[in-house]
Design an enzyme around this catalytic site. Structure first.
Site, PDB file in Angstrom:
ATOM      1  N   LYS A   1     -11.068  -3.399  -4.176  1.00 20.23           N
ATOM      2  CA  LYS A   1     -11.882  -2.186  -4.277  1.00 20.23           C
ATOM      3  C   LYS A   1     -11.209  -1.148  -5.151  1.00 20.23           C
ATOM      4  O   LYS A   1     -11.840  -0.230  -5.621  1.00 20.23           O
ATOM      5  CB  LYS A   1     -12.034  -1.558  -2.893  1.00 20.23           C
ATOM      6  CG  LYS A   1     -12.838  -2.359  -1.911  1.00 20.23           C
ATOM      7  CD  LYS A   1     -12.569  -1.804  -0.505  1.00 20.23           C
ATOM      8  CE  LYS A   1     -13.341  -2.555   0.557  1.00 20.23           C
ATOM      9  NZ  LYS A   1     -12.796  -2.308   1.891  1.00 20.23           N
TER      10      LYS A   1
ATOM     11  N   LYS B   1       0.815  -1.218   0.000  1.00 21.11           N
ATOM     12  CA  LYS B   1       0.000   0.000   0.000  1.00 21.11           C
ATOM     13  C   LYS B   1       0.844   1.262   0.000  1.00 21.11           C
ATOM     14  O   LYS B   1       0.448   2.284  -0.559  1.00 21.11           O
ATOM     15  CB  LYS B   1      -0.937   0.018   1.223  1.00 21.11           C
ATOM     16  CG  LYS B   1      -2.138  -0.889   1.078  1.00 21.11           C
ATOM     17  CD  LYS B   1      -3.235  -0.430   2.036  1.00 21.11           C
ATOM     18  CE  LYS B   1      -4.511  -1.226   1.856  1.00 21.11           C
ATOM     19  NZ  LYS B   1      -5.564  -0.786   2.784  1.00 21.11           N
TER      20      LYS B   1
ATOM     21  N   LYS C   1      -5.410 -10.008  -6.857  1.00 18.94           N
ATOM     22  CA  LYS C   1      -6.687 -10.247  -6.168  1.00 18.94           C
ATOM     23  C   LYS C   1      -7.726  -9.207  -6.575  1.00 18.94           C
ATOM     24  O   LYS C   1      -7.376  -8.064  -6.911  1.00 18.94           O
ATOM     25  CB  LYS C   1      -6.481 -10.321  -4.650  1.00 18.94           C
ATOM     26  CG  LYS C   1      -6.263  -9.018  -3.981  1.00 18.94           C
ATOM     27  CD  LYS C   1      -6.335  -9.144  -2.453  1.00 18.94           C
ATOM     28  CE  LYS C   1      -6.197  -7.736  -1.902  1.00 18.94           C
ATOM     29  NZ  LYS C   1      -6.429  -7.559  -0.506  1.00 18.94           N
TER      30      LYS C   1
END
Ligand code: AMP
Ligand code: TRP
Length: 338
Positions: A204, A117, A201
């Site tokens: 969002k 991230k 994966k």
């Protein structure tokens, strides 16, 4: 390790940081619904986690209602499970501070989600993004939760929670105080992949809208996304072994299996030898049948945020009672004046 003797309790949380998708449903929410009949469960909308990366204050509240709506629409029953938002229970933050003095820098340095991230420029990541797994441990342990249903990607964070428990119970000579929380990860759907790239994966925050099936997508949109999903030119194999090195095919078969409560073997027994021209429409019908009603119910619930707020506030009251007791005991153990 720990001699914890207390009751079994389930805790999990989802961040209000984007649209709920099929991966969230299969990896997490569907398990929440199954668990609530047999166990004491707390399901949290973890808004304090969401702000570890920038959230527009104008949409954070709506996002919080969106997650609450997804819980309820999928079948979480607030009469059985406690549904609430994290920021309404300050005990999470209090325990997180104490845990941040138990966890070691070296442990956090190993967290792969932070590396993903934060990207290349980790100097500019928030301090909260770095210490996020400590807050997650506090979320779980402030309720002395014993079981945590999550997708595969949360495994490392759960291990950190267990390390914190080990060290806390040992250092403070309180071997029975916290339980070692068990991840509940296994099962079909623990790792749903992107429709555009079978090695990434479903998330969002995918750059392509086509990669993710959102719970709120209508039947038409779902069918179109599945029709356009990346595949290879081969027909489906008749055994799971034939899916190795075919990540996109494996993902679509996995989704079919998870939604129909069948194994990959069963699905391939039915569709082995067929091309995607036949399999994709069957998959689209199944996803529409299972997901579209949830989306419709979410839209209905989101139209009445007042009701969702009431559910969250009532849940927070129940959660607070449990959490405050733990924090009081922890203060005593640590040596604070109480
Ligand atoms: P997040 O969307 O990262 O806040 O995750 C919320 C919950 O959904 C966590 O339990 C995740 O492990 C789970 N989850 C998120 N993405 C996926 C995915 N692609 N497949 C399975 N589970 C997922
Ligand atoms: N870290 C989880 C995620 O990104 C969300 C989360 C926060 C959580 N606190 C938790 C999950 C406690 C389970 C238990 O998906």
């Amino acid at each position: 390790m720990t001699g914890y003797q207390g009751p079994e309790r389930v805790f999990s949380g989802i961040q209000p940081s984007g649209g709920m998708h099929l991966g969230n449903y299969l990896g997490a929410i569907r398990k929440f619904v199954d668990l609530q009949t047999q166990h004491e469960c707390l399901y949290c909308v973890v808004d304090m986690h969401a702000i570890t990366v920038w959230q527009d204050p104008k949409s954070l509240r709506d996002q919080t209602f969106h997650i609450a709506a997804a819980y309820l629409a999928a079948g979480v029953d607030p009469a059985k499970a406690t549904v609430f938002h994290q920021s309404a229970v300050p005990a999470h933050a209090e325990l997180a501070w104490i845990f941040s003095c138990v966890a070691r820098l070296g442990w956090l340095d190993r967290m792969t989600q932070f590396k993903d991230k934060a990207g290349k420029d980790k100097e500019r990541a928030s301090v909260g993004l770095y210490t996020y797994p400590v807050l997650m441990a506090a979320d779980i342990l402030v309720y002395k939760a014993t079981h945590v249903p999550v997708g595969e990607d949360q495994k490392q964070h759960l291990e950190l929670s267990r390390d914190i428990v080990g060290r806390f119970n040992r250092e403070f000579d309180a071997p029975d105080f916290f339980p070692l929380p068990e991840p509940l990860i296994k099962g079909p759907g623990a790792r749903v992949m992107s429709l555009r790239d079978g090695t990434a994966k479903m998330s969002k925050s995918d750059a392509s809208e086509q990669a993710t099936i959102y719970l709120i997508d209508d039947a038409d949109t779902i069918a179109k996304k599945i029709k356009k999903a990346k595949t290879d030119p081969e027909p489906l194999p008749s055994e799971p072994k034939g899916l190795e090195s075919r990540p996109e095919a494996a993902n679509l078969v996995g989704i079919y299996a998870a939604l129909s409560s069948k194994s990959d073997e069963d699905v391939l027994r039915e569709f082995g030898g067929e091309g995607f021209g036949k399999f994709k429409p069957a998959l689209a019908d199944l996803v529409v049948e299972k997901i579209a009603p949830i989306g419709a119910e979410m839209r209905r619930l989101q139209a009445d945020p007042g009701h969702l707020r009431q559910v969250l506030v009532a849940g927070a009251e129940r959660a607070s009672a449990l959490a405050e007791k733990t924090v009081r005991d922890v203060k005593e153990i640590v040596g604070f004046v109480v």
